[in-house]
Design a protein around this motif. Structure first.
Motif, PDB file in Angstrom:
ATOM      1  N   ALA A 171     -27.147   6.089 -82.855  1.00  0.00           N
ATOM      2  CA  ALA A 171     -26.317   5.675 -81.728  1.00  0.00           C
ATOM      3  C   ALA A 171     -25.596   6.847 -81.077  1.00  0.00           C
ATOM      4  O   ALA A 171     -25.462   6.906 -79.857  1.00  0.00           O
ATOM      5  N   GLY A 172     -25.099   7.784 -81.880  1.00  0.00           N
ATOM      6  CA  GLY A 172     -24.322   8.890 -81.337  1.00  0.00           C
ATOM      7  C   GLY A 172     -22.884   8.536 -81.041  1.00  0.00           C
ATOM      8  O   GLY A 172     -22.101   9.394 -80.647  1.00  0.00           O
ATOM      9  N   THR A 173     -22.522   7.278 -81.217  1.00  0.00           N
ATOM     10  CA  THR A 173     -21.152   6.803 -81.037  1.00  0.00           C
ATOM     11  C   THR A 173     -20.915   5.644 -81.992  1.00  0.00           C
ATOM     12  O   THR A 173     -21.873   5.038 -82.505  1.00  0.00           O
ATOM     13  N   SER A 174     -19.671   5.305 -82.216  1.00  0.00           N
ATOM     14  CA  SER A 174     -19.351   4.269 -83.205  1.00  0.00           C
ATOM     15  C   SER A 174     -19.259   2.870 -82.614  1.00  0.00           C
ATOM     16  O   SER A 174     -19.327   1.888 -83.351  1.00  0.00           O
ATOM     17  N   SER A 175     -19.088   2.744 -81.317  1.00  0.00           N
ATOM     18  CA  SER A 175     -18.939   1.422 -80.684  1.00  0.00           C
ATOM     19  C   SER A 175     -20.034   1.241 -79.628  1.00  0.00           C
ATOM     20  O   SER A 175     -20.264   2.119 -78.788  1.00  0.00           O
ATOM     21  N   LEU A 176     -20.708   0.066 -79.687  1.00  0.00           N
ATOM     22  CA  LEU A 176     -21.794  -0.239 -78.761  1.00  0.00           C
ATOM     23  C   LEU A 176     -21.635  -1.664 -78.240  1.00  0.00           C
ATOM     24  O   LEU A 176     -21.057  -2.533 -78.900  1.00  0.00           O
ATOM     25  N   LEU A 177     -22.193  -1.891 -77.048  1.00  0.00           N
ATOM     26  CA  LEU A 177     -22.292  -3.223 -76.451  1.00  0.00           C
ATOM     27  C   LEU A 177     -23.761  -3.599 -76.386  1.00  0.00           C
ATOM     28  O   LEU A 177     -24.601  -2.784 -75.974  1.00  0.00           O
ATOM     29  N   ALA A 178     -24.084  -4.820 -76.796  1.00  0.00           N
ATOM     30  CA  ALA A 178     -25.479  -5.276 -76.854  1.00  0.00           C
ATOM     31  C   ALA A 178     -25.676  -6.456 -75.911  1.00  0.00           C
ATOM     32  O   ALA A 178     -24.795  -7.313 -75.760  1.00  0.00           O
ATOM     33  N   ASP A 179     -26.854  -6.492 -75.283  1.00  0.00           N
ATOM     34  CA  ASP A 179     -27.263  -7.591 -74.415  1.00  0.00           C
ATOM     35  C   ASP A 179     -28.654  -8.027 -74.864  1.00  0.00           C
ATOM     36  O   ASP A 179     -29.584  -7.212 -74.882  1.00  0.00           O
ATOM     37  N   ILE A 180     -28.800  -9.294 -75.238  1.00  0.00           N
ATOM     38  CA  ILE A 180     -30.064  -9.781 -75.789  1.00  0.00           C
ATOM     39  C   ILE A 180     -30.503 -11.026 -75.029  1.00  0.00           C
ATOM     40  O   ILE A 180     -29.664 -11.839 -74.600  1.00  0.00           O
ATOM     41  N   GLN A 181     -31.826 -11.161 -74.843  1.00  0.00           N
ATOM     42  CA  GLN A 181     -32.429 -12.315 -74.180  1.00  0.00           C
ATOM     43  C   GLN A 181     -33.620 -12.792 -74.991  1.00  0.00           C
ATOM     44  O   GLN A 181     -34.359 -11.973 -75.571  1.00  0.00           O
ATOM     45  N   LEU A 182     -33.823 -14.105 -75.021  1.00  0.00           N
ATOM     46  CA  LEU A 182     -34.949 -14.731 -75.717  1.00  0.00           C
ATOM     47  C   LEU A 182     -35.742 -15.588 -74.740  1.00  0.00           C
ATOM     48  O   LEU A 182     -35.150 -16.289 -73.902  1.00  0.00           O
TER      49      LEU A 182
END
Length: 337
Positions: A171-182
């Motif tokens: 990641a290179g950072t400790s906090s991430l935002l995720a967007d997922i679709q099915l």
């Protein structure tokens, strides 16, 4: 003088007497314990600091254990009925910035005819930073199929689907935002009578498994041993610091006579036997002579040693010649007789 005035005069005297008694008790106790101070002080210090050191060492081991997590998982709450395929946006748990992770999607869907008739569907994942910078975007196909079950228990009512998305992701950072679709973007409207189809999901979660590599990977493989090692190292360092602070108090004081004796012994010369002294003297004389012979003379012209004049040989006088003849004649006569 009234009784109240007498009591007022007696109160300062009683207070002074009490303070004097407390002071004398303190002085007597201190004078009594002073000879035992080198033994009492280390005991008191160890009794106070050892539990603290043990607690801090245990906390250090726990911190190492908690930071060596090999897996993380966050639940996903999909949104339906918005005119788009089921989707969700969420925050990924705190990650190690330089750790590699294998990211996958885990779904639990009902084993219904509609889900089995859907066929292939797509799982899309987009990872962004808090500054809205896209780090990774991936789409993977999946399908819901039934699994073989024991005839005793009967068929299962749910299907577990694992969709691998990213491999060795950093990641290179400790906090991430995720967007997922099915699902599919066409919603299968071009199939059958044209009604839209969506995947029914009971629960969904995004999982990440740490990939061991480097020193951290070695610690991840052996988390218990790594945490115990960290706690032991911390305990050793704190114990050494405590021992260095207490050791001067535990050592006995050196008397002044012993200090003077040490100074005299250090300043006095070491006695050598006579033979050794003579040998050293000869060596010093020889080295002095060799240095004098090797050093160049102060004058630029080489001076030669003065040659002593040899006196010439004296010529024999007639009297000496006569005495020699007489002595040789007497020797001959003695030999003939």
């Amino acid at each position: 003088m009234s009784k109240a005035e007498r009591e007022e005069e007696q109160q300062p005297e009683e207070a002074e007497a009490e303070s004097g008694l407390i002071y004398s008790t303190f002085v007597s106790t201190a004078s009594f314990l002073r000879p035992y101070a080198p033994q009492i002080v280390p005991v008191v210090v160890c009794t106070f600091f050892i539990p603290i050191i043990l607690a801090i060492s245990g906390f250090a081991g726990y911190v190492v254990w908690s930071n060596l997590s090999t897996k993380w998982e966050t639940p996903i709450y999909l949104q339906y009925g918005d005119g788009t395929p089921p989707n969700a946006q969420f925050v990924v748990p705190s990650l190690h910035s330089q750790q590699q992770y294998d990211v996958s999607l885990h779904l639990v869907v009902p084993a219904s005819e509609s889900n089995l008739a859907l066929g292939n569907f797509m799982a899309s994942l987009t990872l962004n930073t808090t500054n809205n910078k896209t780090l990774a975007t991936v789409r993977r196909p999946a399908v819901a199929v039934t699994t073989n079950s024991w005839w005793i228990f009967g068929p299962r009512n749910t299907i577990d689907i694992d969709v691998p998305l990213l491999k060795s992701f950093v990641a290179g950072t400790s906090s991430l935002l995720a967007d997922i679709q099915l699902g599919r973007r066409d919603n299968w409207k071009n199939l059958g009578t044209g009604e839209g189809r969506e995947l029914s999901v009971i629960s969904a979660s995004l999982q990440g498994i740490a990939v061991p590599h480097g020193v951290r990977g070695l610690a991840i493989r052996f988390p218990l041993l790594s945490s115990l090692t960290a706690a032991f190292i911390f305990l050793t360092i704190c114990s050494l610091i405590l021992g260095v602070c207490i050791l001067p108090v535990m050592l006995p004081d050196v008397p002044e006579d012993a200090k003077d004796l040490r100074k005299r012994s250090s300043t006095s010369s070491i006695p050598f036997p006579p033979s050794e002294k003579a040998r050293r003297k000869k060596r010093s004389q020889f080295s002095r002579r060799s240095s004098e012979a090797a050093s160049p003379s102060s004058s630029s012209v080489k001076e030669e040693e003065s040659v002593a004049s040899i006196p010439p040989a004296e010529e024999p006088t007639p009297e000496r010649l006569r005495q020699r003849k007489i002595s040789t004649r007497r020797e001959n006569e003695g030999d003939s007789q």
